[in-house]
Design an enzyme around this catalytic site. Structure first.
Site, PDB file in Angstrom:
ATOM      1  N   TYR A 117     -11.528  -3.107   4.508  1.00  0.00           N
ATOM      2  CA  TYR A 117     -10.325  -2.440   5.551  1.00  0.00           C
ATOM      3  C   TYR A 117     -11.164  -2.125   6.604  1.00  0.00           C
ATOM      4  CZ  TYR A 117      -6.504   0.441   6.426  1.00  0.00           C
ATOM      5  OH  TYR A 117      -5.353   1.237   6.961  1.00  0.00           O
TER       6      TYR A 117
ATOM      7  N   GLU B 119       0.860  -1.130  -0.134  1.00  0.00           N
ATOM      8  CA  GLU B 119       0.113   0.176  -0.007  1.00  0.00           C
ATOM      9  C   GLU B 119       0.900   1.152  -0.003  1.00  0.00           C
ATOM     10  OE1 GLU B 119      -3.194  -0.448   3.228  1.00  0.00           O
ATOM     11  OE2 GLU B 119      -3.247   1.840   3.268  1.00  0.00           O
TER      12      GLU B 119
ATOM     13  N   ASP C 106      -4.986  11.413   8.983  1.00  0.00           N
ATOM     14  CA  ASP C 106      -3.595  10.662   9.226  1.00  0.00           C
ATOM     15  C   ASP C 106      -3.036  11.534  10.588  1.00  0.00           C
ATOM     16  OD1 ASP C 106      -2.712   8.682   7.489  1.00  0.00           O
ATOM     17  OD2 ASP C 106      -3.277  10.518   5.961  1.00  0.00           O
TER      18      ASP C 106
END
Lengths: 398, 271
Positions: free
Chosen positions: B176, B51, B62
């Site tokens: 995910y 990834e 993030d």
């Protein structure tokens, strides 16, 4: 059916971590909207605590100087000194209704942070405010003001250390503690339902202008002028007039050091369509979608995007978005102070500057309303330094 | 037919009764050549899927470690063409290893949806993970992605609650599963009860499910992979790159170091 769209703009481009919270917020807001008790309580807060309705002040000397009637919508007279309190009291009331104990907010100039800290104190909630380090430097008085009100102010050092970075950090914090935390967004930006909620809590500005001009002048204004960063005071001013096609809606964007430079924050004048902070709208960015490091003398307008409903109003030609430079805003800041004894926030001075720039477009019988979104006390020191009249520590001797 | 490399990879892993190890690094951190060398080293040491993060100016999902990686990559001048180049090199060398991009939707939207997805196909990319393109907005991109055979990887979180009923059945490639609330970054402990979380997801689809966000040690990985089909590790690896950059290691040395770190996650645990 996509939610929260204004033409192609708006939407819910948020991380999955936040989607349940956004759904929960929308459900709670819809219930509140149909609950007359909520509306009554919000009105009471505005009246008893914020001091509404705000004055629609006839600026006589300014009107005489320009040759047409100018009314100033005095949001600077609200408790905490800006329009931000209108939205914050509404969202804080919603937070209480949802059983949330903690408010978080991003802030640029500090006005939204101060308003959120104030509402938290008023309603007995805890409060954390995220503010870019550069803005903390520019607005140190507001940092202390928030702390005085019991809020914790967190310095954000990422990126340009301004409003966009503070907004990103507030989003991160919300995703960390989504269950007990209510994110009080300060402008008509972010994922749906925020742009709609904030506009509806700010429309009180335009509603008051509308009913008062009808009552006093038996007519609607010729034009409304307001400043835009994210665009909450402008959206609140414009919204009740959108269907009144005869009323010009004019917004000033922060052109910083000029549109021919890279140091400005005028999204519509210089931006392109993109997706950022949960919404599709118009942003200042490069050809690969990297958000530009924007600049304005005004921390409150120093944001690389604009609310999605503004982008739509621009597309359909209903509202005009025109750039105003730092220099023009500072001139207007001084001009309004001297001619009316009213020191506007540097953000609001961008709207006053646009009035002065467009003065030849108006005739004797016209009625022009300028929203003075906030008071200028917070900016006095910075403007004094800009003019070289102040150094840190006090007035320069002549 | 399922000929996306992601499907083929997970079919093989299931047949071998193995779990996927999916390392994440930011493309261009500290250089695109380093990224290529690191990816090779990670694959040689047992990575099943790679990834790559596309560096972004304002990565709002993030944590600080990946934010700094994005800053380093952008400061090095990384552009989308560089990211595509690295992907092409890796997938040319290792055609069986699916390569995914993790990126913010604006990177796709501004570049142009068709142009972006076409570049993905040309450069061997199998899927995109776009944290700010939730289920509600997917149909803006999915038809284009389908046309090029690229999977949009769906994400669920412990706070998705009943949203999983709509998200999970539509997922492609693998699901995910975000381990916890918050942004990317290492965690000491997790509040989530993983077996319950995975059971709730298994009710809606038998698609492979990989856990990510905050998993930073081989011990955490071994404990958590018992209840899912694979583990995604990002910040813990990016932090190793950061310290290697800080220590002025060469690109080759950084790649060797990351290969060794990945090995601690992938080697068979012998008591």
């Amino acid at each position: 059916m996509k939610k929260g769209r204004y033409g192609p703009y708006g939407g819910q481009y948020a991380a999955e971590t936040l989607m349940y919270a956004l759904d929960e917020l929308e459900t709670a807001y819809r219930q509140a909207q149909s609950d007359p008790k909520f509306a009554a309580e919000y009105k009471r807060f505005l009246r008893e605590y914020a001091g509404r309705p705000s004055l629609l002040y006839y600026a006589e000397r300014l009107s005489n100087a320009l040759g047409f009637t100018v009314l100033l919508k005095r949001e600077d007279l609200n408790h905490t000194g800006a329009h931000k309190i209108n939205n914050v009291l509404g969202q804080a009331l919603l937070a209480v209704r949802m059983g949330k104990k903690r408010l978080i907010a991003e802030t640029g100039a500090g006005q939204h942070g101060v308003a959120t800290a104030t509402a938290a104190a008023y309603l007995g909630l805890s409060c954390d405010v995220f503010m870019g380090q550069e803005d903390m430097r520019r607005q140190s008085l507001n940092v202390y003001r928030m702390e005085l009100l019991g809020a914790q102010v967190h310095a954000v050092t990422d990126g340009t250390a301004t409003l966009k970075d503070a907004t990103s950090e507030a989003l991160r914090e919300w995703s960390r503690r989504v269950s007990d935390t209510f994110y009080v967004i300060g402008s008509v930006v972010g994922p749906h339902p925020y742009p709609e909620i904030v506009r509806n809590f700010q429309r009180v500005i335009g509603d008051e202008i509308r009913s008062e001009t009808l009552e006093r002048y038996n007519r609607l204004p010729t034009a409304l002028i307001a400043c835009v960063g994210g665009g909450s005071n402008a959206m609140g001013t414009f919204y009740p007039f959108i269907d009144d096609k005869g009323v010009r809606l004019i917004a000033s964007e922060a052109a910083g050091r000029g549109m021919d430079t890279e140091t400005h924050a005028a999204s519509i004048s210089g931006g392109t369509v993109g997706v950022f902070h949960g919404m599709k709208s118009i942003f200042l960015q490069d050809d690969e979608g990297q958000i530009a490091p924007v600049y304005s003398i005004s921390a409150g307008l120093d944001y690389p995007g604009i609310g999605p409903e503004h982008a739509h109003l621009h597309d359909i030609g209903r509202a005009e978005y025109l750039p105003v430079t730092d220099d023009e805003a500072v001139d207007a800041f001084e001009y309004l102070s001297r001619i009316e004894g009213i020191i506007p926030a540097i953000e609001s001075a961008h709207a006053v500057a646009l009035l002065l720039k467009l003065k030849d477009q108006f005739k004797k019988d016209d009625l022009v309303v300028v929203t003075v979104s906030g008071r200028g006390d917070k900016d006095v020191e910075a403007i004094g330094q800009y003019r070289g009249r102040l150094k840190v520590g006090g007035m320069q001797s002549e | 037919m399922n000929n996306n490399p992601i499907d083929i990879r997970f079919q093989k892993l299931r047949a071998d009764n193995k779990k996927a190890f999916i390392p994440f690094i930011t493309a261009g951190d500290p250089s695109t050549n380093a990224t290529y060398l690191i990816a090779k080293a990670m694959i040689e040491n047992g990575a099943d899927v790679i990834e790559f993060g596309v560096p972004y100016s304002d990565p709002s999902a993030d944590g600080p470690v990946i934010m700094r990686a994005d800053e380093r990559a952008l400061a090095a001048g990384t552009r989308l063409t560089d990211v595509f180049d690295v992907c092409r090199k890796v997938t040319t060398d290792y055609p069986d290893i699916p390569v995914l991009l993790l990126l913010y939707y604006n990177s796709v939207f501004v570049y142009g949806k068709d142009k972006f997805l076409s570049a993905c196909k040309d450069n061997g990319i199998s899927g995109l993970i776009i944290p700010d393109l939730p289920f509600e907005e997917r149909d803006e991109l999915e038809p284009t992605a389908d046309r090029y055979g690229i999977y949009l990887i769906s994400m669920v979180t412990p706070t998705s609650f009943d949203r999983i009923r709509t998200i999970v059945p539509e997922a492609k490639g693998f699901l995910y599963c975000v381990s916890t609330s918050g942004v990317t970054g290492e965690r000491q402990t997790f509040e989530t009860h993983f077996q319950e979380y995975m059971n709730s997801l298994n009710n809606y689809s038998d698609i492979p499910k990989c856990l990510g966000f905050g998993i930073s040690t081989p011990e955490q990985k071994r404990a958590m992979e018992k209840c899912c089909d694979g583990i995604i590790v990002g910040s813990a690896l990016v932090k190793q790159i950061e310290s290697a950059v800080h220590d002025h290691l060469s690109e080759t040395e950084i790649a060797e170091k990351l290969g060794a770190v990945v090995k601690t996650f992938t080697e068979d645990f012998i008591c």
